[in-house]
Design a protein around this motif. Structure first.
Motif, short mmCIF file in Angstrom:
data_model
loop_
_atom_site.label_atom_id
_atom_site.label_comp_id
_atom_site.label_asym_id
_atom_site.label_seq_id
_atom_site.Cartn_x
_atom_site.Cartn_y
_atom_site.Cartn_z
N ILE A 1 -6.66 -11.59 -6.62
CA ILE A 1 -5.35 -11.63 -5.95
C ILE A 1 -5.18 -12.92 -5.16
CG2 ILE A 1 -3.98 -10.60 -4.08
CD1 ILE A 1 -5.16 -7.87 -5.00
N ALA B 1 -2.27 -15.42 -6.25
CA ALA B 1 -1.11 -15.51 -5.35
C ALA B 1 -0.90 -16.93 -4.86
CB ALA B 1 -1.29 -14.56 -4.17
N ILE C 1 1.64 -8.35 -8.71
CA ILE C 1 0.22 -8.00 -8.75
C ILE C 1 0.11 -6.49 -8.86
CG2 ILE C 1 -1.94 -7.94 -7.43
CD1 ILE C 1 -0.81 -10.60 -6.09
N ASN D 1 -2.70 -3.46 -9.05
CA ASN D 1 -4.10 -3.08 -8.87
C ASN D 1 -4.35 -1.70 -9.44
OD1 ASN D 1 -4.82 -5.45 -7.37
ND2 ASN D 1 -3.76 -4.55 -5.62
N THR E 1 -2.99 -2.60 -0.27
CA THR E 1 -1.75 -2.77 -1.03
C THR E 1 -0.57 -3.14 -0.13
OG1 THR E 1 -2.51 -1.20 -2.70
CG2 THR E 1 -0.14 -1.65 -2.61
N LEU F 1 -0.86 -6.61 1.82
CA LEU F 1 -0.67 -7.74 0.91
C LEU F 1 0.79 -7.87 0.49
CD1 LEU F 1 -3.83 -7.45 -1.38
CD2 LEU F 1 -3.37 -9.22 0.33
N ALA F 2 1.44 -6.73 0.22
CA ALA F 2 2.86 -6.77 -0.14
C ALA F 2 3.69 -7.37 1.00
CB ALA F 2 3.35 -5.37 -0.48
N VAL G 1 3.29 -6.41 -4.76
CA VAL G 1 1.95 -5.82 -4.93
C VAL G 1 2.10 -4.31 -5.04
CG1 VAL G 1 -0.39 -5.61 -4.02
CG2 VAL G 1 0.97 -7.66 -3.50
N THR H 1 -0.02 -0.64 -6.60
CA THR H 1 -1.28 -0.09 -7.09
C THR H 1 -1.02 1.19 -7.88
OG1 THR H 1 -2.61 -1.05 -5.31
CG2 THR H 1 -3.49 0.92 -6.37
N ASN I 1 7.36 -1.97 -4.76
CA ASN I 1 6.56 -2.91 -3.98
C ASN I 1 5.86 -2.17 -2.85
OD1 ASN I 1 5.49 -5.37 -3.18
ND2 ASN I 1 7.30 -6.02 -2.06
#
Length: 255
Positions: A122, A126, A143, A145, A172, A175-176, A186, A188, A240
């Protein structure tokens, strides 16, 4: 974001959920880079699918390998629009077994591949995505996961696996939020009981028994169903910061 004419890096793309994702994405017009430790199988899939696919041998937990995989995508296709992290391992073991405490290196190995490996890919991807021109929706990348229902329903003998997947779920949203200003989403997926190489190593009777535990549909999940959800995530810009259980409503028992 549409799949067609976009470039996706798929870790664990030589088999199971990752391979199904590569095949579905390429069939829809995408280009893909398979990053996998299984060189023979990964290259075979790439050769079969043709010019739209490249393979690179990759240890997802190694910083240099992550950098090389992202560079391979950019060198081959000019950009990178998405990462689908499917690489993972699961070695069942109790914290304290008949032979005593679980060797720490066994716990650390699962964390290194499943959690650290996902983050490793990631962070590098990114960094490259945020330098690209955004599309009309302001997107620069996505992304995806792979966690597991074990993140929520971890069974006895799964402390390392459950911890690694819970870590994927836990990173998750932050990061989003971090990548929002760059237009990078991001999401998952937390699969339940799916047909994977690990599952296929079990006797047919055991597979049927496990599938019958799923409320509906009462069967093991198919890799193509994971790939279908991955496509929906790529194409739906409003998805997201979320973890989606893909599990037929199963809730795992303690053992």
């Amino acid at each position: 974001m549409k799949l067609a004419d976009h470039v996706f890096l798929v870790t664990g793309g030589a088999s199971g959920l990752g391979e199904a994702t590569v095949r579905r994405f390429v069939a829809a017009g995408a280009r893909a880079v398979i990053a996998d430790f299984n060189e023979a199988r990964g290259q075979a899939v790439a050769d079969e699918l043709g010019e739209a696919v490249r393979f690179i041998k990759c240890d997802v937990g190694a910083a240099a390998d992550a950098e090389a995989a992202v560079k391979a995508a950019i060198d081959a296709f000019g950009r990178i629009d998405g990462v689908i992290n499917c690489a993972g391992i699961g070695t069942p073991a109790k914290a304290v077994g008949k032979g005593g405490p679980l060797p720490l290196e066994q716990f650390e190995r699962v964390i290194r591949v499943n959690l650290t490996g996902s983050f490793n890919m990631i962070r590098v991807a990114a960094a490259a995505m945020q330098e690209q021109t955004a599309n009309d929706e302001g997107e620069r990348g996505v992304i995806i996961n792979t966690a597991s229902v074990a993140a929520y329903d971890g069974q006895i003998g799964q402390p390392a696996y459950a911890a690694s997947k819970a870590g994927v779920v836990g990173m998750t949203l932050p990061l989003a939020r971090e990548f929002a200003r760059a237009g990078i989403r991001v999401v998952t997926i937390a699969p339940g009981l799916f047909i994977t190489p690990m599952m296929e190593s079990l006797p047919a009777e055991a597979q049927a028994s496990l599938g019958s535990q799923v409320p509906f549909p009462s069967r093991l999940g198919r890799p193509e169903e994971y790939a279908q959800l991955a496509q929906s995530i790529v194409e739906n810009a409003m998805l997201n910061g979320e973890t989606i259980r893909l599990d037929g409503a199963i809730r795992m028992a303690p053992r």
